[in-house]
Design a protein around this motif. Structure first.
Motif, mmCIF file in Angstrom:
data_model
loop_
_atom_site.group_PDB
_atom_site.id
_atom_site.type_symbol
_atom_site.label_atom_id
_atom_site.label_comp_id
_atom_site.label_asym_id
_atom_site.label_seq_id
_atom_site.Cartn_x
_atom_site.Cartn_y
_atom_site.Cartn_z
ATOM 1 N N ILE A 1 0.825 -1.210 0.000
ATOM 2 C CA ILE A 1 0.000 0.000 0.000
ATOM 3 C C ILE A 1 0.861 1.263 0.000
ATOM 4 O O ILE A 1 0.471 2.288 -0.570
ATOM 5 N N GLY A 2 2.057 1.180 0.594
ATOM 6 C CA GLY A 2 2.944 2.344 0.604
ATOM 7 C C GLY A 2 3.413 2.671 -0.806
ATOM 8 O O GLY A 2 3.329 3.827 -1.255
ATOM 9 N N GLY A 3 3.905 1.669 -1.523
ATOM 10 C CA GLY A 3 4.398 1.897 -2.882
ATOM 11 C C GLY A 3 3.296 2.376 -3.812
ATOM 12 O O GLY A 3 3.497 3.295 -4.620
ATOM 13 N N ILE A 4 2.110 1.776 -3.702
ATOM 14 C CA ILE A 4 0.993 2.186 -4.564
ATOM 15 C C ILE A 4 0.630 3.646 -4.310
ATOM 16 O O ILE A 4 0.425 4.430 -5.245
ATOM 17 N N THR A 5 0.605 4.055 -3.050
ATOM 18 C CA THR A 5 0.232 5.443 -2.742
ATOM 19 C C THR A 5 1.306 6.415 -3.224
ATOM 20 O O THR A 5 0.999 7.476 -3.781
ATOM 21 N N VAL A 6 2.578 6.046 -3.027
ATOM 22 C CA VAL A 6 3.665 6.918 -3.506
ATOM 23 C C VAL A 6 3.574 7.073 -5.028
ATOM 24 O O VAL A 6 3.696 8.186 -5.565
ATOM 25 N N ALA A 7 3.326 5.980 -5.753
ATOM 26 C CA ALA A 7 3.243 6.066 -7.219
ATOM 27 C C ALA A 7 2.080 6.970 -7.634
ATOM 28 O O ALA A 7 2.206 7.753 -8.591
ATOM 29 N N CYS A 8 0.949 6.898 -6.921
ATOM 30 C CA CYS A 8 -0.196 7.766 -7.260
ATOM 31 C C CYS A 8 0.131 9.231 -6.975
ATOM 32 O O CYS A 8 -0.278 10.129 -7.719
ATOM 33 N N ALA A 9 0.873 9.479 -5.899
ATOM 34 C CA ALA A 9 1.256 10.861 -5.577
ATOM 35 C C ALA A 9 2.182 11.420 -6.656
ATOM 36 O O ALA A 9 1.990 12.556 -7.136
ATOM 37 N N LEU A 10 3.191 10.644 -7.060
ATOM 38 C CA LEU A 10 4.126 11.125 -8.085
ATOM 39 C C LEU A 10 3.406 11.298 -9.427
ATOM 40 O O LEU A 10 3.662 12.252 -10.177
ATOM 41 N N GLY A 11 2.488 10.380 -9.736
ATOM 42 C CA GLY A 11 1.703 10.494 -10.971
ATOM 43 C C GLY A 11 0.860 11.766 -10.977
ATOM 44 O O GLY A 11 0.701 12.415 -12.013
ATOM 45 N N TYR A 12 0.340 12.133 -9.796
ATOM 46 C CA TYR A 12 -0.468 13.364 -9.714
ATOM 47 C C TYR A 12 0.415 14.588 -9.947
ATOM 48 O O TYR A 12 0.017 15.552 -10.607
ATOM 49 N N LEU A 13 1.647 14.578 -9.419
ATOM 50 C CA LEU A 13 2.568 15.709 -9.653
ATOM 51 C C LEU A 13 2.863 15.838 -11.146
ATOM 52 O O LEU A 13 2.876 16.948 -11.694
ATOM 53 N N ASP A 14 3.081 14.710 -11.822
ATOM 54 C CA ASP A 14 3.319 14.773 -13.280
ATOM 55 C C ASP A 14 2.090 15.309 -14.014
ATOM 56 O O ASP A 14 2.206 16.042 -14.998
ATOM 57 N N PHE A 15 0.896 14.924 -13.521
ATOM 58 C CA PHE A 15 -0.368 15.303 -14.177
ATOM 59 C C PHE A 15 -0.653 16.797 -14.001
ATOM 60 O O PHE A 15 -0.988 17.499 -14.960
ATOM 61 N N ARG A 16 -0.499 17.314 -12.797
ATOM 62 C CA ARG A 16 -0.918 18.697 -12.506
ATOM 63 C C ARG A 16 0.225 19.703 -12.432
ATOM 64 O O ARG A 16 0.006 20.897 -12.580
ATOM 65 N N PHE A 17 1.446 19.228 -12.174
ATOM 66 C CA PHE A 17 2.576 20.162 -11.978
ATOM 67 C C PHE A 17 3.778 19.707 -12.807
ATOM 68 O O PHE A 17 4.898 19.632 -12.291
ATOM 69 N N ALA A 18 3.541 19.406 -14.084
ATOM 70 C CA ALA A 18 4.605 18.854 -14.934
ATOM 71 C C ALA A 18 5.803 19.798 -14.983
ATOM 72 O O ALA A 18 6.952 19.349 -15.088
ATOM 73 N N GLY A 19 5.554 21.103 -14.884
ATOM 74 C CA GLY A 19 6.639 22.082 -14.971
ATOM 75 C C GLY A 19 7.553 22.085 -13.758
ATOM 76 O O GLY A 19 8.650 22.667 -13.791
ATOM 77 N N ASP A 20 7.157 21.440 -12.676
ATOM 78 C CA ASP A 20 7.957 21.498 -11.442
ATOM 79 C C ASP A 20 9.161 20.554 -11.448
ATOM 80 O O ASP A 20 10.054 20.670 -10.610
#
Ligand SMILES: N[C@@H](CCC(=O)N[C@@H](CS)C(=O)NCC(=O)O)C(=O)O
Length: 199
Positions: free
Chosen positions: A151-170
């Motif tokens: 569950i830790g790895g799955i949540t981390v991957a979803c968090a990083l995926g969200y950063l790519d989705f909404r804050f690609a410029g960061d």
């Protein structure tokens, strides 16, 4: 089971990724919902008007994502995503908490960005982005395990995926090569590969 669902929510993605990983996705009907418009069906199940919210086969409404994922871990006989004891359990739950916190901060920063420009808004965005940055740096120090998904790895991957989705410029990868490599590898997991945000 029925899931109040939004394709852009990282918390919903986390639940669906767990369901796919444990072979339960076909048992879940997705009901696309805009939680911000507080629709009656969602309010009847979740007074907080947030997605994800799961209706179990017994008609019980469950929220929020840690609880839903733990419930899904109790259904069927696939390998669990919540290690049941020892260091592996506490590491997985800590990574879940950290990544949930990154998602909460990133979602807040995203919502603040949609409001008219003003000093208070700029301060609020900077504060949330600083929390995201510190969270990423902590994960760079010890990325989740890759061998057995939890569950830790799955949540981390979803968090990083969200950063790519909404804050690609960061460009979070610029200073976190270990975490970037971990994410590339972990993203091959069916539950992550099949739940990428739209676009
Ligand atoms: N802690 C909750 C967070 C869920 C959440 O914030 N969902 C957002 C969508 S990403 C939502 O429904 N927001 C509606 C609102 O805040 O009114 C969880 O882990 O499920």
């Amino acid at each position: 089971m029925k899931l109040f669902y939004s394709a852009t929510s990282p918390f919903v993605r986390k639940v669906v990724a767990c369901a796919i990983t444990r072979g339960l996705d076909s048992r879940i009907e997705r009901m696309t919902t805009d939680p911000h418009s507080s629709p009656g069906g969602l309010l009847a199940a979740n007074p907080l008007s947030k997605v994800p919210c799961l209706l179990t086969e017994d008609g019980v409404a469950l929220y929020d994502s840690p609880l839903i994922c733990e419930y899904l871990d109790s259904v069927g006989d696939a390998p669990p995503l919540f290690p049941d004891h020892g260091a592996a359990r506490w590491q997985a739950l800590r990574n879940q908490a950290l990544a949930d916190g990154i998602m909460e901060a990133a979602v807040l920063a995203r919502m603040e960005s949609a409001r008219p420009e003003e000093a208070a808004r700029t301060t609020a965005i900077a504060r949330q982005k600083a929390a995201v940055q510190r969270g990423i740096e902590a994960l760079e120090g010890s990325p989740p395990p890759v061998g057995t998904p939890d569950i830790g790895g799955i949540t981390v991957a979803c968090a990083l995926g969200y950063l790519d989705f909404r804050f690609a410029g960061d460009k979070w990868r610029d200073h976190t090569p270990r975490l970037a490599h971990w994410f590339e590898t972990f993203s091959r997991l069916d539950g992550i590969a099949q739940t990428a945000p739209p676009g």
